[in-house]
Design an enzyme around this catalytic site. Structure first.
Site, PDB file in Angstrom:
ATOM      1  N   ASP A 267       0.852  -1.175   0.000  1.00  0.00           N
ATOM      2  CA  ASP A 267       0.000   0.000   0.000  1.00  0.00           C
ATOM      3  C   ASP A 267       0.903   1.246   0.000  1.00  0.00           C
ATOM      4  O   ASP A 267       2.133   1.151   0.140  1.00  0.00           O
ATOM      5  CB  ASP A 267      -0.990  -0.004   1.176  1.00  0.00           C
ATOM      6  CG  ASP A 267      -2.200   0.885   0.881  1.00  0.00           C
ATOM      7  OD1 ASP A 267      -2.158   1.667  -0.084  1.00  0.00           O
ATOM      8  OD2 ASP A 267      -3.201   0.803   1.624  1.00  0.00           O
TER       9      ASP A 267
HETATM   10  C1  BGC Z   1      -5.127   3.179   0.157  1.00  0.00           C
HETATM   11  C2  BGC Z   1      -5.307   2.152  -0.920  1.00  0.00           C
HETATM   12  C3  BGC Z   1      -5.250   2.818  -2.280  1.00  0.00           C
HETATM   13  C4  BGC Z   1      -3.932   3.531  -2.398  1.00  0.00           C
HETATM   14  C5  BGC Z   1      -3.689   4.176  -3.742  1.00  0.00           C
HETATM   15  C6  BGC Z   1      -3.928   4.055  -0.073  1.00  0.00           C
HETATM   16  O1  BGC Z   1      -3.901   5.145   0.786  1.00  0.00           O
HETATM   17  O2  BGC Z   1      -5.033   2.534   1.399  1.00  0.00           O
HETATM   18  O3  BGC Z   1      -6.508   1.459  -0.734  1.00  0.00           O
HETATM   19  O4  BGC Z   1      -5.436   1.867  -3.290  1.00  0.00           O
HETATM   20  O5  BGC Z   1      -3.869   4.535  -1.409  1.00  0.00           O
HETATM   21  O6  BGC Z   1      -4.462   5.291  -3.957  1.00  0.00           O
END
Ligand code: BGC
Length: 729
Positions: A267
């Site tokens: 993530d």
């Molecule tokens: C989130 C993810 C997301 C990623 C990209 C993160 O802050 O937890 O779910 O896909 O950002 O935008």
């Protein structure tokens, strides 16, 4: 649901051969480039072009115009040394240009086919703009409405989440990842994120292994079986070890036990976050620990790119781990057909009629009727004038909900617009009462009260605006924010019948406002077509059929509250509250309850009313004693005893009475949607293999244990008709 191996364009063998030959040619720097992902460089400046040419990036996500993507891809394919394509990702969580209800709302439809269709339409929109991969579905089990990301989840139940998550994956990925309308899905966040302590975002989780496997891992296992191409790690720690460096969940379970051969992405900056987690001492250590666990691609941060070389040179890191990760990344790119020509991206087009139709249909099926005293809904034809009030009656942005970054906001049809279109402006009186759901000023009350007075009936649109749920939007209070309760009280004084239409990204506590209303319709954040869908339900052109995918508490103090709890040694009975009468030696009233509120929820999991009335009868079991390897057949008759044609969601639950590990009071095993005309009777049949009753026993082995069971065919997690059976050797 399983994607056949042929779902990928080239055979696995061909792909592995081509990967081998590329791996032989790649420098370490090029490999680390492939393992790096960044947000799309805004306006694609020259230095970004230079980096792409050099092979610095394997992937970009979010934004970038179709022309910029085309150019970036051309440079990667034609001007980089090995011509390895970029993979473009996007958070298309519940739609893209066309927005469907938030995932929690979609889950309330209990309709896997519609959920699949919404994902398919999303994939088509996303793919046409040159994006290959979405960061969805989020299949974190969510049992805490304080957690803002419950909106993105499919609710509290591992079975329901598995079925609906798999349906989404099937929709995104289609029959083949190389189809023009297909994109790779990403099961996230692996794992346990929804169990954040106290519902506080990014907080730690403590999950015993049996619960981890039976509840939190289960939907990921289903996703893997459905052929999901990628998995994203979670931000949280699990029992003290951050998910993004967790060898047990990533290496042992995902790669080892499940043989997942797709790609794992971290993530957003989750790798350097191993440092504040107090799990890694510095960036190099963070890179090492994520690589050791098997995280293939690093999102946003650059720990891999900056430190992997030194880790290899100092012999701390086996370079084979780098090759393994690059292999998984290249495999994804081959499976998507990126080495061959995909259709050129094109600019966003007007929302397609078939997408809008699915958006309306799934919104309609996601609405849950929680109260309908005196059958005030659907509105009687005699209601000549309707007051449409509240801050959420006409807010295009708010009804989209969280993660709607690509949405065509101007295309959103609000309830006010929909009612005006159907009824004309003369029959509608309107006033927002409050500027938004957080507004505490009573300045708008007078106009709202006046509008209510002028009408026969009031539709009051309240809840939570879009900005109050989603990532990093945990709440400690779940009441209607701002002065919304006071607004209900003022309107109630007019004596006009009120139907509350609540929009929110999470379960809220609204006991008092609900008592002031005749009807309560729960509509989540319903997306682009929310308005017309609400109008259809309110006017009786459609009949409510949504069922709660998550328990609604009476008050925050009951959280965590979910239906599949254990019974305890001193179970309480319903309506049992108050100070115990006895004392510890004479324990009358010393039960597992609260003294100040009933321990039961406000609305249970699976619950939802209809305009019609369904009766359950004639429960039959194929046998009273099913063998461990056998299958139990269950059937029951459902009768539509009301006046409307409608859908019922028939749910099958079981409970094992005694076992080597205590089993929940109920577990959802299956469900079916049935459509019934007034007076119609249908037999619903379920097949329940005894293997589905398996759980992790006291030796941490997955096994079906012989024993006695209760079984319910039920409209929700508390009611239903009940039978007993046994599992025997
Ligand atoms: C989130 C993810 C997301 C990623 C990209 C993160 O802050 O937890 O779910 O896909 O950002 O935008």
């Amino acid at each position: 649901m399983t994607l056949a191996p042929g779902a990928f364009a080239a055979t696995s063998e061909e792909i592995e051969k081509r990967i081998n030959s590329l791996l032989q040619k790649m420098t370490l720097e090029e490999k680390l480039g492939q393992m790096s992902q960044a947000p799309f460089p805004p306006n694609l400046p020259d230095n970004a072009k230079k980096e792409i040419r050099k092979g610095r990036w394997g992937s970009f996500f979010n934004a970038g115009t179709p022309a910029e993507k085309t150019e970036a891809q051309r440079i990667a394919r034609k001007e980089s040394r090995l011509g390895i394509p970029l993979v473009f990702a996007q958070d298309a969580i519940h739609g893209y240009r066309t927005v469907y209800p938030i995932p929690l709302g979609q889950a309330a439809s209990w309709n896997p086919e519609l959920v699949r269709q919404a994902a398919r339409m999303t994939a088509r929109e996303v793919a046409s703009e040159g994006i290959h991969w979405t960061f969805a579905p989020m299949i974190d089990i969510a049992r805490d409405p304080r957690w803002g990301r419950i909106a993105e989840s499919l609710g509290e139940d591992p079975y329901l989440t598995s079925i609906l998550g798999s349906a989404m994956i099937k929709g995104f990925q289609g029959e083949s990842l190389t189809d023009a309308g297909s994109i790779a899905a990403c099961a996230k966040h692996y794992v346990g994120y929804g169990a954040a302590e106290a519902g506080r975002e990014y907080n730690s989780t403590w999950i015993p292994e049996n619960l981890l496997r039976e509840v939190y891992l289960k939907p990921f296992d289903a996703a893997r079986k459905a052929g999901v191409a990628t998995v994203m790690t979670a931000f949280n720690s699990i029992n003290g070890i951050p998910a993004t460096g967790n060898v047990f969940v990533l290496r042992q379970v995902l790669r080892g036990e499940w043989k997942f051969d797709g790609m794992v992405v971290s993530d957003y900056t989750a790798i350097p976050e191993l440092i504040p987690h107090n799990y890694a001492s510095d960036m190099a250590d963070a890179a090492y620990k994520a690589l050791r666990a098997g995280v293939d691609m690093e999102m946003v941060s650059t720990a891999y790119y900056d430190h992997a070389k030194a880790l290899i040179e100092s012999r701390k890191l086996d370079p084979k781990l780098i090759d393994e990760s690059v292999r998984a990344i290249l495999r994804l790119k081959f499976r998507l057909g990126l080495f061959d020509d995909r259709p050129a991206p094109r600019a966003a087009t007007p929302l397609a009629p078939d997408a809008l139709e699915v958006a309306k249909k799934i919104a309609t099926e996601s609405f849950v009727l929680l109260k309908n005293e005196g059958a005030v809904l659907p509105l009687a034809k005699s209601a000549r004038k309707i007051a449409i009030l509240g801050p959420l009656a006409d807010s295009q942005k708010d009804q989209l909900g969280t993660w709607a970054m690509g949405a065509d906001e101007k295309a959103v049809q609000t309830p006010l617009a929909a009612f005006r279109k159907i009824l004309g402006t003369d029959r509608i009186a309107t006033a927002p009462g409050l500027k938004n759901s957080r507004d505490i000023s009573r300045d708008g009350f007078a106009a709202a009260v006046e509008a209510a007075r002028s009408a026969d009936v009031v539709l009051l649109f309240l809840g939570e605006e879009e900005i109050l749920s989603g990532e990093a939007h945990s709440r400690a209070f779940l009441d209607l924010p701002g002065a919304q309760e006071q607004l209900v009280e003022e309107i109630a004084k007019t004596g006009k019948p009120i139907a509350l239409v609540l929009m929110a990204g999470r379960p809220l506590t609204f006991h008092n406002p609900a008592t002031k209303a005749k009807a309560v319709l729960w509509t989540w954040h319903p997306g682009t077509m929310g308005g017309p869908a609400i109008a259809d339900i309110v006017l009786g052109n459609s009949v409510p059929s949504g069922r709660l995918p998550v328990t609604f508490p009476r008050t925050v103090g009951q959280i965590p509250i979910y239906y599949s709890r254990l019974n305890t040694g001193r179970p309480a009975s319903e309506n049992e509250l108050g100070i115990p009468l006895g004392n510890p030696l004479n324990p009358q009233g010393y039960t597992s309850k609260y003294i100040d509120v009933d321990f039961t929820p406000e609305y249970p999991f699976g619950f939802g009313l209809s305009y019609t009335k369904f009766e359950y009868t004639n429960l039959r079991l194929s046998t009273a004693a099913v063998r461990v390897g056998g299958t139990l057949k269950v059937s029951a008759d459902i009768i539509n005893a009301g006046q409307y044609e409608g859908n019922e969601v028939v749910q099958l639950y079981t409970h094992q009475i005694a076992a080597s590990v205590s089993r929940p009071v109920r577990e959802l095993r299956a469900f079916q949607r049935v459509h019934l005309k007034p007076g119609e009777r249908k037999t619903v049949e379920f097949s329940l293999p005894a293997t589905e009753l398996a759980f992790y026993n006291d030796q941490m082995q997955l096994a079906t244990e012989p024993g006695k069971f209760h079984l319910w065919v039920a409209p929700d997690a508390v009611g239903g008709i009940k039978a007993n059976f046994e599992v025997v050797r």
